[in-house]
Design an enzyme around this catalytic site. Structure first.
Site, PDB file in Angstrom:
ATOM      1  N   ARG A 156     -40.659   8.794  10.626  1.00  0.00           N
ATOM      2  CA  ARG A 156     -41.471  10.094  10.449  1.00  0.00           C
ATOM      3  C   ARG A 156     -42.472  10.190  11.613  1.00  0.00           C
ATOM      4  NH1 ARG A 156     -42.407  10.040   4.002  1.00  0.00           N
ATOM      5  NH2 ARG A 156     -40.280  11.028   3.561  1.00  0.00           N
ATOM      6  N   ARG A 197     -46.648   6.082   5.310  1.00  0.00           N
ATOM      7  CA  ARG A 197     -47.902   5.480   4.567  1.00  0.00           C
ATOM      8  C   ARG A 197     -47.937   3.764   4.923  1.00  0.00           C
ATOM      9  NH1 ARG A 197     -45.287   9.314   1.187  1.00  0.00           N
ATOM     10  NH2 ARG A 197     -44.345   7.830   0.065  1.00  0.00           N
ATOM     11  N   THR A 201     -30.306  22.491   1.469  1.00  0.00           N
ATOM     12  CA  THR A 201     -31.095  22.755   3.015  1.00  0.00           C
ATOM     13  C   THR A 201     -30.166  21.884   3.806  1.00  0.00           C
ATOM     14  OG1 THR A 201     -32.985  22.878   1.649  1.00  0.00           O
ATOM     15  CG2 THR A 201     -33.049  22.309   4.092  1.00  0.00           C
ATOM     16  N   LEU A 202     -29.459  20.629   3.826  1.00  0.00           N
ATOM     17  CA  LEU A 202     -29.204  19.824   4.708  1.00  0.00           C
ATOM     18  C   LEU A 202     -28.061  20.693   4.868  1.00  0.00           C
ATOM     19  CD1 LEU A 202     -29.758  16.480   3.148  1.00  0.00           C
ATOM     20  CD2 LEU A 202     -30.212  16.786   5.439  1.00  0.00           C
ATOM     21  N   GLY A 249     -33.195  19.165   0.262  1.00  0.00           N
ATOM     22  CA  GLY A 249     -32.311  18.389  -0.368  1.00  0.00           C
ATOM     23  C   GLY A 249     -30.827  18.801  -0.052  1.00  0.00           C
ATOM     24  N   GLU A 272     -35.087  16.386   5.630  1.00  0.00           N
ATOM     25  CA  GLU A 272     -34.953  15.412   4.526  1.00  0.00           C
ATOM     26  C   GLU A 272     -34.245  15.930   3.467  1.00  0.00           C
ATOM     27  OE1 GLU A 272     -37.837  12.271   3.844  1.00  0.00           O
ATOM     28  OE2 GLU A 272     -38.034  12.128   6.178  1.00  0.00           O
ATOM     29  N   GLU A 307     -46.704   8.464  36.852  1.00  0.00           N
ATOM     30  CA  GLU A 307     -46.812   8.271  38.254  1.00  0.00           C
ATOM     31  C   GLU A 307     -48.318   7.824  38.436  1.00  0.00           C
ATOM     32  OE1 GLU A 307     -43.496  11.277  38.109  1.00  0.00           O
ATOM     33  OE2 GLU A 307     -45.341  10.895  36.628  1.00  0.00           O
ATOM     34  N   THR A 323     -36.361  20.084  -3.348  1.00  0.00           N
ATOM     35  CA  THR A 323     -36.915  18.987  -3.196  1.00  0.00           C
ATOM     36  C   THR A 323     -38.424  18.834  -3.094  1.00  0.00           C
ATOM     37  OG1 THR A 323     -35.279  18.271  -1.877  1.00  0.00           O
ATOM     38  CG2 THR A 323     -37.037  16.971  -1.569  1.00  0.00           C
TER      39      THR A 323
END
Length: 351
Positions: A191, A214, A296-297, A293, A291, A52, A203
């Protein structure tokens, strides 16, 4: 007046702040006089002026009779104007000060210090307020902010690649690229749009990832998060090169070593995702990409602590290997990315 037309412009502007305003929300503002846009702005960077303010400044920069124009204008804002003093003064006060007679709001702000108070302050000042224009789109734009405010944790995006027959990695856990090179570029872009990227110890050891963008060196780089229970990772890994703030969750120590933060959790066996996400919330991290491995996911999937999953599925068939995470959710879209397919899933909503 076409309220939706101008609110869509607010959303376009708001999106320009992606990656730069967290933990604040993305907000766009458009000021209209006699069906013409006379000023617009968006929240560009955390701690700097809100949408605003920038829109009003644009009116004064472009128009000689800005004061009188504002007194006959309508301001469109994708999110309810704030009513409290934070890093900047209340935007509701700014609107009242310039006597803008009408405000059109996309959605309310759930933050406890706002949540209807901005709208109430405007109405008490005699300003007409129209609410919930393109509300669904406005809520979706700031789903990361709303998740953090309402659930006291970051918005969680799970990301992985899998073969056509459902394998995640070779049996020995070694690194083997699955997805198309175009997918890699897309992941790097993601990212820079989120606050943090998280991986597990295996990982980090196998892939030695940098967890940065990158391809766009001037883009905002995410914070890096790794789960290393016994601090077994080698110090020469890319994760520890001090090029970005890195949080190391472990059971050994809590310490600060430059931009390396060691955060000790009492128990890695119970409620690990919950503890990690709450600590990230305390660090003002609004969104995180998990991300890998596979283990973890699966921790986040089993805990029901995810908001979105992005899965690259290649055409390759391996026949054996480590199985991909098991996910149940609503498939939102399938799109080609090079030779792969990108599947986007959301948790199944309770009936």
């Amino acid at each position: 007046m076409d309220h939706e037309k101008y609110m869509r412009r607010c959303l376009e502007l708001a999106g320009l702040g992606a990656g730069f305003v967290s933990p604040n929300p993305m907000v766009g503002a458009v000021i209209v006089h006699e069906n013409k846009i006379i000023g617009e702005g968006y929240h560009q960077k955390y701690g700097q002026p809100h949408a605003e303010v920038n829109a009003v400044k644009a009116v004064f920069a472009r128009h000689q009779h800005a004061k009188s124009l504002l007194k006959e204008a309508t301001i469109y804002v994708s999110l309810e104007p704030c009513a409290h003093h934070g890093k900047t003064p209340p935007c509701a006060d700014l609107i009242i000060k310039h006597q803008i007679p009408k405000v059109v709001v996309g959605c309310r702000d759930p933050f406890v210090q706002v949540d209807g108070k901005g709208i109430e302050k405007l109405r008490n000042a005699g300003i007409e307020v129209i609410e919930n224009v393109l509300e669904t789109e406005c809520l979706d734009l700031n789903k990361r902010f709303f998740t953090r405010v309402l659930k006291q944790r970051p918005y969680v995006i799970l990301k992985w690649a899998e073969t056509a027959d459902g394998f995640f990695a070779p049996e020995d856990g070694s690194q083997q690229w699955i997805s198309d090179p175009l997918a890699k570029r897309l992941v790097h872009q993601w990212r820079s749009e989120e606050d943090a990227v998280l991986v597990g110890k295996n990982t980090a050891a196998a892939d030695d990832p940098q967890l940065n963008n990158r391809y766009q060196p001037n883009a905002k780089q995410p914070k890096r998060v790794v789960l290393d229970r016994r601090l077994e990772l080698k110090p020469n890994l890319n994760l520890f090169d001090r090029s970005a703030e890195t949080l190391v969750f472990n059971e050994v120590k809590t310490a600060l070593d430059g931009n390396l933060k060691y955060i000790s959790l009492e128990n890695f066996d119970l409620f690990l995702p919950q503890y990690v996400l709450f600590q990230l919330y305390l660090q003002d991290i609004q969104s995180v990409i998990v991300e890998g491995g596979a283990k973890t996911l699966q921790l986040f999937l089993d805990a029901g602590l995810w908001d979105e999953a992005r899965v690259f599925r290649s055409k390759n068939h391996w026949g054996k290997g480590i199985r991909s995470p098991r996910i149940m959710g609503e498939l939102k879209s399938i799109d080609p990315v090079g030779s792969d397919q990108l599947l986007v899933l959301y948790p199944t909503k309770n009936p």
